[in-house]
Design a protein around this motif. Structure first.
Motif, PDB file in Angstrom:
ATOM      1  N   SER A   1       3.826   6.841   9.780  1.00 43.29           N
ATOM      2  CA  SER A   1       3.416   6.315   8.483  1.00 43.29           C
ATOM      3  C   SER A   1       1.934   6.596   8.331  1.00 43.29           C
ATOM      4  CB  SER A   1       3.686   4.811   8.391  1.00 43.29           C
ATOM      5  OG  SER A   1       5.075   4.564   8.384  1.00 43.29           O
TER       6      SER A   1
ATOM      7  N   ARG B   1       1.989   4.940   1.071  1.00 43.31           N
ATOM      8  CA  ARG B   1       1.895   5.658   2.339  1.00 43.31           C
ATOM      9  C   ARG B   1       2.789   6.893   2.293  1.00 43.31           C
ATOM     10  NH1 ARG B   1       5.293   1.464   6.228  1.00 43.31           N
ATOM     11  NH2 ARG B   1       7.321   1.732   5.201  1.00 43.31           N
TER      12      ARG B   1
ATOM     13  N   MET C   1       2.138  -4.672   4.157  1.00 43.64           N
ATOM     14  CA  MET C   1       1.055  -4.947   5.101  1.00 43.64           C
ATOM     15  C   MET C   1       1.257  -6.243   5.873  1.00 43.64           C
ATOM     16  SD  MET C   1      -2.230  -3.876   2.800  1.00 43.64           S
ATOM     17  CE  MET C   1      -3.349  -4.320   4.116  1.00 43.64           C
TER      18      MET C   1
ATOM     19  N   TYR D   1      -1.357   6.290   6.035  1.00 40.37           N
ATOM     20  CA  TYR D   1      -2.008   5.577   4.933  1.00 40.37           C
ATOM     21  C   TYR D   1      -3.316   6.302   4.583  1.00 40.37           C
ATOM     22  CZ  TYR D   1       1.167   1.729   6.032  1.00 40.37           C
ATOM     23  OH  TYR D   1       2.283   0.970   6.254  1.00 40.37           O
TER      24      TYR D   1
ATOM     25  N   ARG E   1       0.839  -1.202   0.000  1.00 40.79           N
ATOM     26  CA  ARG E   1       0.000   0.000   0.000  1.00 40.79           C
ATOM     27  C   ARG E   1       0.869   1.244   0.000  1.00 40.79           C
ATOM     28  NH1 ARG E   1      -3.704  -0.067   5.071  1.00 40.79           N
ATOM     29  NH2 ARG E   1      -4.187   1.988   4.211  1.00 40.79           N
TER      30      ARG E   1
END
Length: 583
Positions: free
Chosen positions: A260, A223, A290, A262, A221
Motif C-alpha cells: 500500500s 493510496r 487510517m 500512500y 486517505r
C-alpha cells in the motif's frame, strides 16, 4: 432525535465492559453511523439503547426513555440480525401478524411489501428467503408501525453492492421525511459514503464523533495498491526514488505480495516498476483506513453540510404513507395477533389432525376389545394411557402457543418483553382454550360417527349422564391446553410445557390421591350428590346442573390435580412477570 448518555455494559469476571461510558446523539432528518471493528461494542451499545441488555446509562428517544413509551414499536423500528419468525410462516402472514401486534391495519402489510420490493414473494416461506430478501423483510417489519426512529445493526452485512445501495437509499428517504436513522457498520468507507454523521467506537469507548465530511478528510486517505512477486524490491525502489526527489511517500508492506503506497499515483508507481523491470500483478487506486483514532480531535461540522448522494440503479420506492393508530389499543388486539399466529403455520392443523385420527383409531380398537365404558370410549381414553390423544394434542397446541414466542421471537423487536405481558397471556389462554374445546367436541363427534358406522347403535350410543361427562371432558381438554400455555410461558420452552401436561396424570394426580386417601368413585359421587343440598338459591336456567357437572370434574383425582396445577402455574407466571417489572 436519539440521546444516548453514559451507556455502560455489565462486565463479567475481570474482563473490561464491552461498552464503557458511551454518549452521543443522532439527530432527526439525518443518517448516523455507529462505526467500529469486531469487538468494538456496536451491537452491545444498540442493545443497551433498546433496553434489551442490562447495564447503566439511559437513552432518550425524542425526550423519553423507551420504557416510558406506551407503544415502542410505533416510536422505534428495529432490525437486529435476521428476521425472528417461524420458518414455515409466509412473508405476508408474518407482516399481518405483526400488524395485529402493533395495532395497525393489516393492509399496512401490503404497503410495506411494495416499498421493500417483496410483493412477488409475499407467499414465500421465511425459511426459503435469501440473505438479501431477509434483510428487505426485516426493514419491512421495522417500517410497519410507521416509526419515527430506525435502529439497525449492520443492515448490509452479507448483501451485494446493489442491495446495499438500495437499503441505504431507503434509509436516506426515511431521514429525508424527518425521521432519525442510526445504523452500525464495520466499514469506514460505507459509513463515509452513506451517513451524515459518524460515531466511532474502539474497544467499547467513544473515540470520535464527527460529521461525515470531516471523517473522510481526517481518517480516509487515498493510496495505490500494488501486487507483485517482487513486492519487497519494489517497495525499496519506491522509497529510494521518493527520498531522491524529496517527496513524502509511505510504503506499507501487507500480507503476502501486497503493498500500500500512500502519497503517490498509479502512473508513478507503474513507471518505477517498468523502469526497473519489476513484474506487477495488480495496480489500483483505493481509499485506505487510517484507524479508529484518526481525526478524533477534529471539530465536528454541521451534518447539513454534506448533501445526500444521488442513488444509483436500484432506487427505493417511496416510503408507505403514515398510518392512523388508536392511542389506546382495543382489548382484541392481542387476540387478533394470537389467532393469526396460530393459523399461520401448519403445526396447528397437523397437531389437530393427528389428535383426531389417533382418537378415532383408539376408539375403534377399544370398542373391538370391549369392557370399556361409553364415556371413555367416546373420549378414546384407555386405562393404560395417562392422557387421551385429544388432551395430549390440546396440551401440545398450548405449549406451542408460548414456546414459539421464545424459539422464534417475532415480538422481540418490541423490547423483547412482549411475551410476558398479561394481555398476551389472556389472549393465548382464550385462543388455545377455544381450539381445545373445538378439538374435544370434534373428537367425540368423530368417534361417535365412526363407531356408529363400524359397530352400529349398540356401541355408539349417548350415555345417560351425558352432561357431567361432556362438561368434564371439555374442561379436562381445555385444562390441558392451559397447562401447556402457562408452563411454556414460565419455562420458555415447548418441551417443558408438554412435560408439565404429562406430569398432571403421571405425577400430580397419584400424589394428590395419596394425600386425600379416598377412592375416586366415592369422592366424585359424594360431591355430585351434595351439590344440590349446598346450593342455597336455586340457579336459573338449570345452572345448578352445570355447577354439579363442574364439581364432578374437580372431584376426580385427575381433575383436582389439573386444577391445582393450573393455579400453581398461574401464580408462578404472575410472580415471574411482576419480578421482571420490578427489575
Amino acid at each position: 432525535m436519539i440521546q444516548a448518555i453514559g451507556l455502560t455494559s455489565i462486565s463479567r469476571r475481570d474482563l473490561p465492559p464491552a461498552v464503557d461510558d458511551v454518549s452521543f446523539e443522532a439527530h432527526a432528518g439525518h443518517v448516523t453511523a455507529l462505526l467500529g471493528g469486531p469487538g468494538a461494542g456496536k451491537s452491545t451499545a444498540l442493545r443497551l439503547m433498546l433496553e434489551l441488555q442490562p447495564g447503566r446509562g439511559i437513552t432518550y428517544f425524542r425526550g423519553r426513555p423507551l420504557h416510558r413509551i406506551a407503544h415502542p414499536s410505533r416510536e422505534v423500528g428495529v432490525l437486529l440480525g435476521d428476521v425472528p419468525g417461524h420458518p414455515a410462516r409466509t412473508v405476508r402472514g408474518q407482516l399481518r401478524m405483526l400488524c395485529c401486534a402493533a395495532g395497525v391495519p393489516v393492509r399496512r402489510a401490503d404497503e410495506v411489501l411494495e416499498v421493500v420490493g417483496l410483493t412477488g414473494l409475499r407467499n414465500e416461506r421465511l425459511g426459503t428467503l435469501s440473505r438479501g430478501m431477509d434483510r428487505r423483510l426485516g426493514l419491512a417489519c421495522a417500517l410497519l408501525a410507521d416509526p419515527h426512529t430506525l435502529v439497525l445493526d449492520d443492515p448490509v452485512g452479507g448483501l451485494s453492492a446493489r442491495e446495499g445501495r438500495w437499503l441505504h437509499g431507503t434509509l436516506r428517504a426515511h431521514a429525508a421525511q424527518g425521521g432519525t436513522v442510526l445504523f452500525s457498520t464495520g466499514d469506514p468507507k460505507e459509513a463515509a459514503r452513506t451517513a451524515d454523521h459518524i460515531v466511532t467506537l474502539d474497544k467499547g469507548r467513544l473515540v470520535a464523533d464527527q460529521a461525515a465530511a470531516d471523517f473522510a478528510r481526517t481518517r480516509l486517505r487515498p493510496r495505490v495498491v500494488v501486487r507483485s512477486p517482487h513486492a519487497a524490491r519494489l517497495g525499496t525502489l519506491l522509497t529510494k526514488e521518493a527520498r531522491t526527489a524529496r517527496r513524502s511517500l509511505e510504503v506499507v508492506h501487507e500480507d503476502g505480495n501486497r503493498l500500500s503506497v500512500y502519497g503517490s499515483t498509479c502512473a508513478e508507481v507503474g513507471e518505477t516498476a517498468f523502469r526497473h523491470g519489476v513484474l506487477v500483478h495488480q495496480l489500483a487506486d483505493e481509499v485506505g483506513d487510517m484507524g479508529p483514532g484518526a481525526g478524533a480531535e477534529a471539530a465536528p461540522l454541521p451534518s447539513s453540510s454534506r448533501p445526500a448522494e444521488p442513488l444509483e440503479a436500484d432506487d427505493p420506492a417511496p416510503l408507505p404513507p403514515p398510518v392512523d393508530v388508536r392511542a389506546v389499543p382495543g382489548p382484541l388486539r392481542p387476540v387478533h395477533y394470537e389467532m393469526r399466529r396460530a393459523a399461520g403455520i401448519g403445526t396447528t392443523y397437523l397437531t389437530a389432525a393427528l389428535a383426531l385420527l389417533s382418537s378415532v383409531l383408539v376408539a375403534v380398537v377399544l370398542a373391538r376389545a370391549g369392557h370399556t365404558t361409553v364415556g371413555r370410549l367416546l373420549a378414546a381414553w384407555p386405562q393404560v394411557l395417562p392422557l387421551p390423544p385429544a388432551a395430549l394434542g390440546a396440551g401440545l397446541l398450548g405449549a406451542v402457543a408460548f414456546g414459539d414466542e421464545f424459539r422464534h421471537p417475532a415480538l422481540a423487536a418490541d423490547r423483547g418483553t412482549v411475551p410476558r405481558r398479561l394481555g398476551l397471556l389472556a389472549a393465548k389462554l382464550l385462543v388455545s382454550g377455544a381450539m381445545a374445546l373445538l378439538l374435544a367436541v370434534l373428537t367425540v363427534g368423530c368417534a361417535f360417527g365412526f363407531l356408529h358406522v363400524v359397530y352400529g347403535q349398540e356401541v355408539a350410543r349417548v350415555p345417560a349422564e351425558w352432561l357431567p361427562l361432556g362438561v368434564s371432558w371439555c374442561g379436562f381438554v381445555v385444562g390441558c391446553a392451559w397447562t401447556g400455555v402457562l408452563a411454556a410461558g414460565i419455562f420458555r420452552s415447548t418441551t417443558a410445557g408438554l412435560a408439565a401436561v404429562l406430569a398432571v396424570p403421571v405425577v400430580v394426580a397419584p400424589l394428590l390421591q395419596k394425600v386425600l386417601k379416598g377412592p375416586p368413585a366415592q369422592t366424585s359421587e359424594g360431591s355430585a350428590a351434595q351439590m344440590p343440598e349446598l346450593t342455597l338459591v336455586r340457579l336459573p336456567f338449570g345452572a345448578d346442573r352445570y355447577l354439579a357437572a363442574a364439581t364432578h370434574v374437580i372431584a376426580q383425582p385427575v381433575g383436582a390435580a389439573l386444577a391445582l396445577s393450573l393455579i400453581a402455574l398461574l401464580c408462578a407466571y404472575l410472580l415471574t412477570t411482576l419480578r421482571g417489572r420490578v427489575r
